[in-house]
Structure formats: C-alpha cells, structure tokens
Enzyme design. Sequence first.
Site, PDB file in Angstrom:
ATOM      1  N   TYR A 156       0.839  -1.203   0.000  1.00 58.20           N
ATOM      2  CA  TYR A 156       0.000   0.000   0.000  1.00 58.20           C
ATOM      3  C   TYR A 156       0.872   1.250   0.000  1.00 58.20           C
ATOM      4  O   TYR A 156       0.620   2.201  -0.757  1.00 58.20           O
ATOM      5  CB  TYR A 156      -0.911  -0.030   1.225  1.00 58.20           C
ATOM      6  CG  TYR A 156      -1.864   1.130   1.337  1.00 58.20           C
ATOM      7  CD1 TYR A 156      -2.842   1.362   0.377  1.00 58.20           C
ATOM      8  CD2 TYR A 156      -1.810   2.001   2.431  1.00 58.20           C
ATOM      9  CE1 TYR A 156      -3.726   2.419   0.486  1.00 58.20           C
ATOM     10  CE2 TYR A 156      -2.695   3.059   2.552  1.00 58.20           C
ATOM     11  CZ  TYR A 156      -3.652   3.260   1.580  1.00 58.20           C
ATOM     12  OH  TYR A 156      -4.526   4.315   1.695  1.00 58.20           O
ATOM     13  N   LYS A 160       1.007   4.031  -3.029  1.00 60.21           N
ATOM     14  CA  LYS A 160       0.703   5.445  -2.879  1.00 60.21           C
ATOM     15  C   LYS A 160       1.920   6.323  -3.143  1.00 60.21           C
ATOM     16  O   LYS A 160       1.773   7.475  -3.580  1.00 60.21           O
ATOM     17  CB  LYS A 160       0.121   5.708  -1.497  1.00 60.21           C
ATOM     18  CG  LYS A 160      -1.238   5.045  -1.280  1.00 60.21           C
ATOM     19  CD  LYS A 160      -2.264   5.439  -2.348  1.00 60.21           C
ATOM     20  CE  LYS A 160      -3.648   4.881  -2.051  1.00 60.21           C
ATOM     21  NZ  LYS A 160      -4.652   5.296  -3.063  1.00 60.21           N
TER      22      LYS A 160
END
Length: 261
Positions: A156, A160
């Site tokens: 994650y 991002k």
Amino acid sequence: MGKLDGRVAIVTGGGRGIGRATAELFAREGACVVVATRSEAPGAETVAAIRSAGGEACLDVVDMGQRRDVAAMVERAVTTYGGLDIVLHNAAYIPFGAIGELADADLDKVFDVGLKACFWLAADALPHLEKSSHARILITSSLAGTRRNFVNLVHYGALKAGVNGFIRGAALELARKGINVAGIEPGLVLGHALRESASDEALDAMASVIPIPRVGMPAEIAQGFLYLASDEARYITGQTIAIDGGISVGRLDNLKFDRLP
C-alpha cells in the site's frame, strides 16, 4: 450557483466512503457525476441519493483494473453528458499481507487498480479534458505514500508513493495543456472498511494518537476534493494535501516538555 455548475465529473470508487461522499458533494455543487464502481449495489445507492437530492448522476459498473473497461467508461461519460471536466480516481484494491505472503495476482491487482489506472484514466480522458477550461485530474493518495508506513501494508505504501510520483509528473507534463493534477492524502477515515472492521474500542485507540482526537469523516475528505476541483484551486497543481487531523506531524503526547529542549 454551485462551485461546479455545468461540469462533468467521473468519480471512481464512488459507491462507498470517500468516493460516495465526494460524488454526492460534487453533485450538490452542480456537477453531473458518473459514479464508477465495480460493485453495482453501492454505486446505485449513491446515484439514488444524488438524484433524490435533486442532482444529476449515472452509474457505471467498471473494473478499474482492466484497460478496456477504463476506456469504455470515459467514452460513456462523454456520450452521456457531452464532455468531461474532472476525473477523480479513488478506487483501490488493498488486501492485507506481509512481504512474501501476497500472491502475484493480488500484487498485480493492487497496482493495476491503484496506479496503472491513473495512467489509463488520464490518457483516455486527455482529449476531452483539453477541451475544458476547468480540467482536473484528482487522485486519492495516502499518508502511507510519503509520511507513514504500516505493517502488512508495504504494498500500500509503495502504491501510494507511486501515485504521488504520478501526480507530480503528470502535473508537469499536462500544465501547458490546461490540466491541473492534484491529490488528497487522508489520515484515518471512518469509511466503509473501518466501520465494518473496527470496534468502538479500536476507534478510541486510533483517536488517542491523533492530535485532533478523532478519526476523520469521508465528508471532510470530500471537501478537500471540492476545493481542488473548484476555480479557487486553479493555481494548484502537482501537490497532495494531507487531511489527517494532524497525525502526519506527530502525536501531541510526544511533545510535552518541562522546559524547552
């Protein structure tokens, strides 16, 4: 007069949480909103809520991890509403798993839906955005991309970080085409996943480490996106804004001194 009167917006991941709150807010401010979601039922609920409040919206059931689906979604939006001014990529696929535990198919889906779709959506929307005098590409990023990391969510953070790199690079590349690119980095937000998985005790524990001592609400993130989509933000591009209750700057209980250090 709404801040987005007459504009056409696509909001991916528009069935729940931040996506739904933003789609509803954009519609209240006068935009025609394409609510794009892989799950039909929550997307239909968002559209129904917008229409019952007097707004204009349509549902597009789409898999953002599929290149052809993204292109078809953009064309349907333009056919339905006659143009395109704002694309907001909020959809994501985020499984939990430590390094080495996630299957390659899951990793592929994480980056297809969350990052590659940024490229696809921008490329497909570009010919239409170039005709708009209010063109925006907006993306939901995360504090995990720049400031914080989480165990079992290394993918994650990597995703991002890539999204933030896309925002900066695309902003530079598209500025002379009249297209602004920006994002929001939410903190802990009481969206669908957190409502389903976190107990009241867990939410209290989360709140205790946030300088503004509560988790955020999707509507508060939506207000950030409204600002970035509006004419008030026409001189902002290549940036991400943290809406996080102050957690990115630290915990207040770590900043107590008996004297100046």
